[in-house]
Enzyme design. Structure first.
Site, PDB file in Angstrom:
ATOM      1  N   HIS A   1      55.802   7.376 -30.301  1.00  0.00           N
ATOM      2  CA  HIS A   1      54.848   7.409 -29.186  1.00  0.00           C
ATOM      3  C   HIS A   1      54.441   8.821 -28.791  1.00  0.00           C
ATOM      4  O   HIS A   1      53.322   9.040 -28.343  1.00  0.00           O
ATOM      5  CB  HIS A   1      55.376   6.602 -27.974  1.00  0.00           C
ATOM      6  CG  HIS A   1      56.558   7.194 -27.277  1.00  0.00           C
ATOM      7  ND1 HIS A   1      57.854   6.925 -27.638  1.00  0.00           N
ATOM      8  CD2 HIS A   1      56.646   8.052 -26.208  1.00  0.00           C
ATOM      9  CE1 HIS A   1      58.690   7.563 -26.832  1.00  0.00           C
ATOM     10  NE2 HIS A   1      57.968   8.263 -25.958  1.00  0.00           N
TER      11      HIS A   1
ATOM     12  N   LYS B   1      52.909  15.377 -29.646  1.00  0.00           N
ATOM     13  CA  LYS B   1      53.398  16.554 -28.899  1.00  0.00           C
ATOM     14  C   LYS B   1      53.729  17.725 -29.817  1.00  0.00           C
ATOM     15  O   LYS B   1      53.995  18.832 -29.333  1.00  0.00           O
ATOM     16  CB  LYS B   1      54.614  16.164 -28.057  1.00  0.00           C
ATOM     17  CG  LYS B   1      54.229  15.480 -26.766  1.00  0.00           C
ATOM     18  CD  LYS B   1      55.437  15.273 -25.879  1.00  0.00           C
ATOM     19  CE  LYS B   1      55.029  14.624 -24.547  1.00  0.00           C
ATOM     20  NZ  LYS B   1      56.219  14.202 -23.803  1.00  0.00           N
TER      21      LYS B   1
ATOM     22  N   HIS C   1      50.157   4.806 -24.551  1.00  0.00           N
ATOM     23  CA  HIS C   1      51.419   4.670 -23.807  1.00  0.00           C
ATOM     24  C   HIS C   1      51.420   5.369 -22.451  1.00  0.00           C
ATOM     25  O   HIS C   1      52.377   5.233 -21.690  1.00  0.00           O
ATOM     26  CB  HIS C   1      52.619   5.116 -24.667  1.00  0.00           C
ATOM     27  CG  HIS C   1      52.714   6.598 -24.890  1.00  0.00           C
ATOM     28  ND1 HIS C   1      51.935   7.269 -25.794  1.00  0.00           N
ATOM     29  CD2 HIS C   1      53.522   7.543 -24.301  1.00  0.00           C
ATOM     30  CE1 HIS C   1      52.253   8.561 -25.780  1.00  0.00           C
ATOM     31  NE2 HIS C   1      53.209   8.742 -24.876  1.00  0.00           N
ATOM     32  N   HIS C   2      50.349   6.129 -22.115  1.00  0.00           N
ATOM     33  CA  HIS C   2      50.267   6.712 -20.767  1.00  0.00           C
ATOM     34  C   HIS C   2      49.171   6.047 -19.936  1.00  0.00           C
ATOM     35  O   HIS C   2      48.843   6.510 -18.847  1.00  0.00           O
ATOM     36  CB  HIS C   2      50.025   8.229 -20.840  1.00  0.00           C
ATOM     37  CG  HIS C   2      51.252   8.986 -21.244  1.00  0.00           C
ATOM     38  ND1 HIS C   2      52.378   9.104 -20.436  1.00  0.00           N
ATOM     39  CD2 HIS C   2      51.570   9.652 -22.408  1.00  0.00           C
ATOM     40  CE1 HIS C   2      53.309   9.809 -21.065  1.00  0.00           C
ATOM     41  NE2 HIS C   2      52.851  10.149 -22.283  1.00  0.00           N
TER      42      HIS C   2
HETATM   43 FE   FE2 Z   1      53.871  10.599 -24.106  1.00  0.00          FE
HETATM   44 FE   FE2 Z   2      58.708   9.372 -24.199  1.00  0.00          FE
END
Ligand code: FE2
Ligand code: FE2
Length: 273
Positions: A176, A180, A229-230
Protein backbone atom coordinates in the site's frame (compact mmCIF):
# COMPACT_ATOMS: atom_id res chain seq x y z
CA UNK A 1 -55.68 -83.12 -79.00
CA UNK A 2 -58.76 -81.14 -77.93
CA UNK A 3 -62.17 -82.56 -76.91
CA UNK A 4 -63.67 -81.47 -80.18
CA UNK A 5 -61.00 -83.28 -82.17
CA UNK A 6 -61.75 -86.51 -80.27
CA UNK A 7 -65.54 -86.14 -80.86
CA UNK A 8 -64.96 -85.48 -84.53
CA UNK A 9 -62.96 -88.63 -84.72
CA UNK A 10 -65.77 -90.64 -83.02
CA UNK A 11 -68.43 -89.09 -85.31
CA UNK A 12 -66.30 -89.98 -88.27
CA UNK A 13 -66.26 -93.61 -87.11
CA UNK A 14 -69.99 -93.48 -86.28
CA UNK A 15 -71.18 -92.19 -89.66
CA UNK A 16 -69.25 -94.62 -91.78
CA UNK A 17 -71.60 -95.99 -94.48
CA UNK A 18 -73.14 -99.35 -93.69
CA UNK A 19 -74.33 -101.99 -96.04
CA UNK A 20 -77.61 -103.41 -94.60
CA UNK A 21 -77.01 -106.65 -96.40
CA UNK A 22 -73.66 -107.15 -94.86
CA UNK A 23 -74.04 -108.38 -91.29
CA UNK A 24 -72.33 -106.07 -88.85
CA UNK A 25 -69.41 -107.46 -87.03
CA UNK A 26 -70.39 -107.85 -83.41
CA UNK A 27 -67.02 -106.26 -82.48
CA UNK A 28 -68.12 -102.82 -83.91
CA UNK A 29 -70.40 -101.89 -80.94
CA UNK A 30 -67.82 -102.88 -78.43
CA UNK A 31 -65.30 -100.81 -80.25
CA UNK A 32 -67.59 -97.77 -80.22
CA UNK A 33 -68.31 -98.20 -76.52
CA UNK A 34 -64.64 -98.51 -75.76
CA UNK A 35 -63.94 -95.49 -77.89
CA UNK A 36 -66.61 -93.44 -76.05
CA UNK A 37 -65.19 -94.55 -72.73
CA UNK A 38 -61.72 -93.68 -73.88
CA UNK A 39 -62.94 -90.23 -74.96
CA UNK A 40 -64.65 -89.63 -71.56
CA UNK A 41 -61.52 -90.66 -69.71
CA UNK A 42 -59.41 -88.46 -71.95
CA UNK A 43 -61.87 -85.59 -71.31
CA UNK A 44 -61.67 -86.05 -67.56
CA UNK A 45 -57.89 -86.36 -67.66
CA UNK A 46 -57.71 -83.32 -69.82
CA UNK A 47 -59.88 -81.14 -67.61
CA UNK A 48 -58.04 -82.46 -64.53
CA UNK A 49 -54.76 -81.51 -66.17
CA UNK A 50 -56.21 -78.08 -67.03
CA UNK A 51 -57.33 -77.56 -63.42
CA UNK A 52 -53.96 -78.62 -62.13
CA UNK A 53 -52.21 -76.37 -64.59
CA UNK A 54 -54.42 -73.43 -63.52
CA UNK A 55 -53.86 -74.22 -59.84
CA UNK A 56 -50.15 -74.47 -60.44
CA UNK A 57 -50.19 -71.21 -62.31
CA UNK A 58 -52.00 -69.55 -59.41
CA UNK A 59 -49.62 -70.98 -56.83
CA UNK A 60 -46.66 -69.98 -58.98
CA UNK A 61 -48.03 -66.49 -59.38
CA UNK A 62 -48.61 -66.16 -55.63
CA UNK A 63 -45.15 -67.47 -54.91
CA UNK A 64 -43.65 -65.01 -57.38
CA UNK A 65 -45.51 -62.21 -55.62
CA UNK A 66 -44.25 -63.30 -52.22
CA UNK A 67 -40.71 -63.61 -53.56
CA UNK A 68 -40.84 -60.16 -55.12
CA UNK A 69 -42.13 -58.67 -51.88
CA UNK A 70 -39.42 -60.48 -49.95
CA UNK A 71 -36.76 -59.21 -52.35
CA UNK A 72 -38.09 -55.67 -52.04
CA UNK A 73 -37.99 -55.87 -48.27
CA UNK A 74 -34.49 -57.28 -48.39
CA UNK A 75 -33.44 -54.43 -50.67
CA UNK A 76 -34.95 -51.88 -48.28
CA UNK A 77 -33.31 -53.52 -45.29
CA UNK A 78 -29.93 -53.51 -47.04
CA UNK A 79 -30.41 -49.83 -47.83
CA UNK A 80 -31.38 -49.05 -44.25
CA UNK A 81 -28.40 -51.00 -42.97
CA UNK A 82 -26.09 -49.02 -45.23
CA UNK A 83 -27.64 -45.77 -44.05
CA UNK A 84 -27.38 -46.82 -40.41
CA UNK A 85 -23.72 -47.74 -40.93
CA UNK A 86 -23.07 -44.33 -42.51
CA UNK A 87 -24.83 -42.54 -39.63
CA UNK A 88 -22.86 -44.57 -37.11
CA UNK A 89 -19.61 -43.73 -38.88
CA UNK A 90 -20.51 -40.03 -39.04
CA UNK A 91 -21.43 -40.03 -35.35
CA UNK A 92 -18.22 -41.83 -34.42
CA UNK A 93 -16.25 -39.26 -36.43
CA UNK A 94 -18.01 -36.38 -34.72
CA UNK A 95 -17.41 -37.89 -31.29
CA UNK A 96 -13.77 -38.43 -32.15
CA UNK A 97 -13.19 -34.82 -33.23
CA UNK A 98 -15.19 -33.56 -30.24
CA UNK A 99 -13.00 -35.62 -27.91
CA UNK A 100 -9.85 -34.33 -29.61
CA UNK A 101 -11.08 -30.74 -29.30
CA UNK A 102 -11.84 -31.28 -25.61
CA UNK A 103 -8.42 -32.80 -24.98
CA UNK A 104 -6.80 -29.86 -26.75
CA UNK A 105 -8.83 -27.44 -24.63
CA UNK A 106 -7.90 -29.31 -21.45
CA UNK A 107 -4.22 -29.16 -22.44
CA UNK A 108 -4.50 -25.41 -23.11
CA UNK A 109 -6.29 -24.85 -19.78
CA UNK A 110 -3.64 -26.86 -17.94
CA UNK A 111 -0.88 -24.77 -19.56
CA UNK A 112 -2.77 -21.61 -18.69
CA UNK A 113 -3.13 -22.82 -15.10
CA UNK A 114 0.60 -23.63 -14.87
CA UNK A 115 1.50 -20.25 -16.37
CA UNK A 116 -0.75 -18.33 -14.03
CA UNK A 117 0.50 -20.33 -11.02
CA UNK A 118 4.06 -19.52 -12.09
CA UNK A 119 3.12 -15.85 -12.38
CA UNK A 120 1.47 -15.92 -8.96
CA UNK A 121 4.55 -17.50 -7.37
CA UNK A 122 6.78 -14.90 -9.03
CA UNK A 123 4.52 -12.12 -7.80
CA UNK A 124 4.43 -13.49 -4.26
CA UNK A 125 8.21 -13.81 -4.29
CA UNK A 126 8.50 -10.19 -5.42
CA UNK A 127 6.26 -9.14 -2.54
CA UNK A 128 8.36 -11.10 -0.02
CA UNK A 129 11.47 -9.33 -1.32
CA UNK A 130 9.74 -5.99 -1.03
CA UNK A 131 8.71 -6.76 2.54
CA UNK A 132 12.26 -7.87 3.36
CA UNK A 133 13.71 -4.70 1.82
CA UNK A 134 11.27 -2.59 3.84
CA UNK A 135 12.16 -4.44 7.04
CA UNK A 136 15.91 -4.03 6.43
CA UNK A 137 15.56 -0.31 5.74
CA UNK A 138 13.24 0.34 8.65
CA UNK A 139 12.20 -2.31 11.12
CA UNK A 140 9.12 -0.35 12.16
CA UNK A 141 7.78 -0.24 8.59
CA UNK A 142 8.47 -3.96 8.11
CA UNK A 143 6.51 -5.03 11.18
CA UNK A 144 3.76 -2.50 10.35
CA UNK A 145 3.28 -4.13 6.91
CA UNK A 146 3.16 -7.61 8.41
CA UNK A 147 0.55 -6.59 10.98
CA UNK A 148 -1.58 -4.75 8.39
CA UNK A 149 -1.56 -7.87 6.24
CA UNK A 150 -2.81 -9.98 9.16
CA UNK A 151 -5.56 -7.47 10.01
CA UNK A 152 -6.66 -7.26 6.36
CA UNK A 153 -6.92 -11.04 6.10
CA UNK A 154 -8.85 -11.24 9.38
CA UNK A 155 -11.35 -8.56 8.28
CA UNK A 156 -11.80 -10.06 4.79
CA UNK A 157 -12.34 -13.49 6.27
CA UNK A 158 -14.85 -12.11 8.78
CA UNK A 159 -16.72 -10.45 5.87
CA UNK A 160 -17.13 -13.92 4.37
CA UNK A 161 -15.01 -13.32 1.25
CA UNK A 162 -13.74 -16.42 -0.58
CA UNK A 163 -10.33 -17.76 0.46
CA UNK A 164 -8.58 -16.72 -2.75
CA UNK A 165 -9.73 -13.12 -2.33
CA UNK A 166 -8.72 -13.07 1.34
CA UNK A 167 -5.23 -14.15 0.28
CA UNK A 168 -5.12 -11.65 -2.60
CA UNK A 169 -6.20 -8.73 -0.38
CA UNK A 170 -3.59 -9.83 2.18
CA UNK A 171 -0.56 -9.89 -0.11
CA UNK A 172 -1.73 -6.83 -2.02
CA UNK A 173 -1.98 -4.80 1.20
CA UNK A 174 1.77 -5.19 1.73
CA UNK A 175 2.34 -2.76 -1.15
CA UNK A 176 0.00 0.00 0.00
CA UNK A 177 2.87 2.45 0.67
CA UNK A 178 5.26 1.25 -2.02
CA UNK A 179 5.09 4.72 -3.62
CA UNK A 180 6.87 6.18 -0.57
CA UNK A 181 10.16 5.07 -2.14
CA UNK A 182 9.95 8.38 -4.01
CA UNK A 183 9.12 10.44 -0.90
CA UNK A 184 12.17 12.20 0.58
CA UNK A 185 13.15 10.85 4.02
CA UNK A 186 13.14 14.29 5.67
CA UNK A 187 9.41 14.61 4.90
CA UNK A 188 8.58 11.01 5.79
CA UNK A 189 10.36 11.15 9.12
CA UNK A 190 9.48 14.73 9.98
CA UNK A 191 8.22 15.06 13.57
CA UNK A 192 6.89 18.56 12.85
CA UNK A 193 3.61 19.63 11.41
CA UNK A 194 3.85 19.33 7.60
CA UNK A 195 3.48 22.40 5.40
CA UNK A 196 0.93 22.30 2.55
CA UNK A 197 3.76 21.71 0.05
CA UNK A 198 5.18 18.87 2.10
CA UNK A 199 1.73 17.35 2.44
CA UNK A 200 1.20 17.44 -1.32
CA UNK A 201 4.50 15.54 -1.71
CA UNK A 202 3.17 12.94 0.78
CA UNK A 203 -0.09 12.62 -1.19
CA UNK A 204 1.94 11.80 -4.29
CA UNK A 205 2.92 8.38 -2.86
CA UNK A 206 -0.55 7.00 -3.74
CA UNK A 207 -0.20 7.95 -7.40
CA UNK A 208 3.44 6.82 -7.59
CA UNK A 209 2.56 3.49 -5.94
CA UNK A 210 -0.17 2.76 -8.50
CA UNK A 211 2.25 3.56 -11.36
CA UNK A 212 5.06 1.46 -9.91
CA UNK A 213 2.80 -1.60 -9.81
CA UNK A 214 2.59 -1.63 -13.60
CA UNK A 215 -0.24 -3.20 -15.57
CA UNK A 216 -0.11 -6.94 -14.71
CA UNK A 217 -3.41 -8.56 -13.63
CA UNK A 218 -1.63 -9.97 -10.58
CA UNK A 219 -1.20 -6.44 -9.17
CA UNK A 220 -4.66 -5.14 -10.07
CA UNK A 221 -5.91 -5.18 -6.47
CA UNK A 222 -2.55 -3.90 -5.22
CA UNK A 223 -2.81 -0.93 -7.62
CA UNK A 224 -6.30 -0.09 -6.36
CA UNK A 225 -5.09 -0.31 -2.76
CA UNK A 226 -1.99 1.84 -3.41
CA UNK A 227 -4.14 4.50 -5.10
CA UNK A 228 -7.09 4.53 -2.71
CA UNK A 229 -5.88 3.61 0.78
CA UNK A 230 -5.98 7.26 1.95
CA UNK A 231 -9.46 7.94 0.56
CA UNK A 232 -12.24 8.33 3.12
CA UNK A 233 -15.85 7.12 3.26
CA UNK A 234 -17.00 10.78 3.60
CA UNK A 235 -14.97 11.84 0.53
CA UNK A 236 -12.44 13.93 2.53
CA UNK A 237 -9.44 11.70 1.76
CA UNK A 238 -6.78 11.89 -0.98
CA UNK A 239 -5.59 11.79 -3.79
CA UNK A 240 -8.95 11.74 -5.66
CA UNK A 241 -11.56 12.56 -2.99
CA UNK A 242 -13.52 9.37 -3.80
CA UNK A 243 -16.23 8.45 -1.33
CA UNK A 244 -18.30 5.48 -0.16
CA UNK A 245 -18.38 2.54 -2.51
CA UNK A 246 -16.46 4.48 -5.16
CA UNK A 247 -13.47 3.23 -3.17
CA UNK A 248 -12.68 -0.45 -3.80
CA UNK A 249 -13.52 -2.88 -0.98
CA UNK A 250 -9.87 -3.98 -0.77
CA UNK A 251 -8.72 -0.37 -0.28
CA UNK A 252 -11.44 0.26 2.32
CA UNK A 253 -10.32 -2.78 4.33
CA UNK A 254 -6.63 -1.82 4.05
CA UNK A 255 -7.45 1.74 5.12
CA UNK A 256 -9.14 0.52 8.31
CA UNK A 257 -6.29 -1.94 9.06
CA UNK A 258 -3.63 0.72 8.34
CA UNK A 259 -5.18 3.36 10.60
CA UNK A 260 -5.93 0.78 13.29
CA UNK A 261 -2.26 -0.27 13.32
CA UNK A 262 -1.00 3.32 13.28
CA UNK A 263 -3.20 4.19 16.28
CA UNK A 264 -2.30 1.08 18.29
CA UNK A 265 1.46 1.42 17.66
CA UNK A 266 3.95 3.60 19.43
CA UNK A 267 5.44 6.35 17.23
CA UNK A 268 8.26 8.85 17.95
CA UNK A 269 5.59 11.53 18.44
CA UNK A 270 2.93 9.48 20.33
CA UNK A 271 2.21 6.54 22.56
CA UNK A 272 0.28 3.49 21.45
CA UNK A 273 -3.48 3.83 21.94
FE1 FE2 B 1 -0.03 5.46 2.67
FE1 FE2 C 1 0.68 2.04 6.24
Amino acid sequence: MSNDDTKDMVETVDVSPRDPDVPQAPGGDVFRQLLHQAVRVADMANSQAMRMALDFAKVYEREQGVRKEFENQLKQMTLMEKQATRYAEDLAGMLRSERERRQELERALEQERIASEELRRTGLQGISHLLLAATIKDRTTGTHLQRVRRYVEAIAERLGLPGELVEEYGYSSVMHDVGKIHTPDHILQSEHHLSDDEFSVIKQHCIDGEKMLGTARFFETARAIAREHHERWDGKGYPDGKKGEEISLAARIVSVADVFDALTSKRPYKEAW
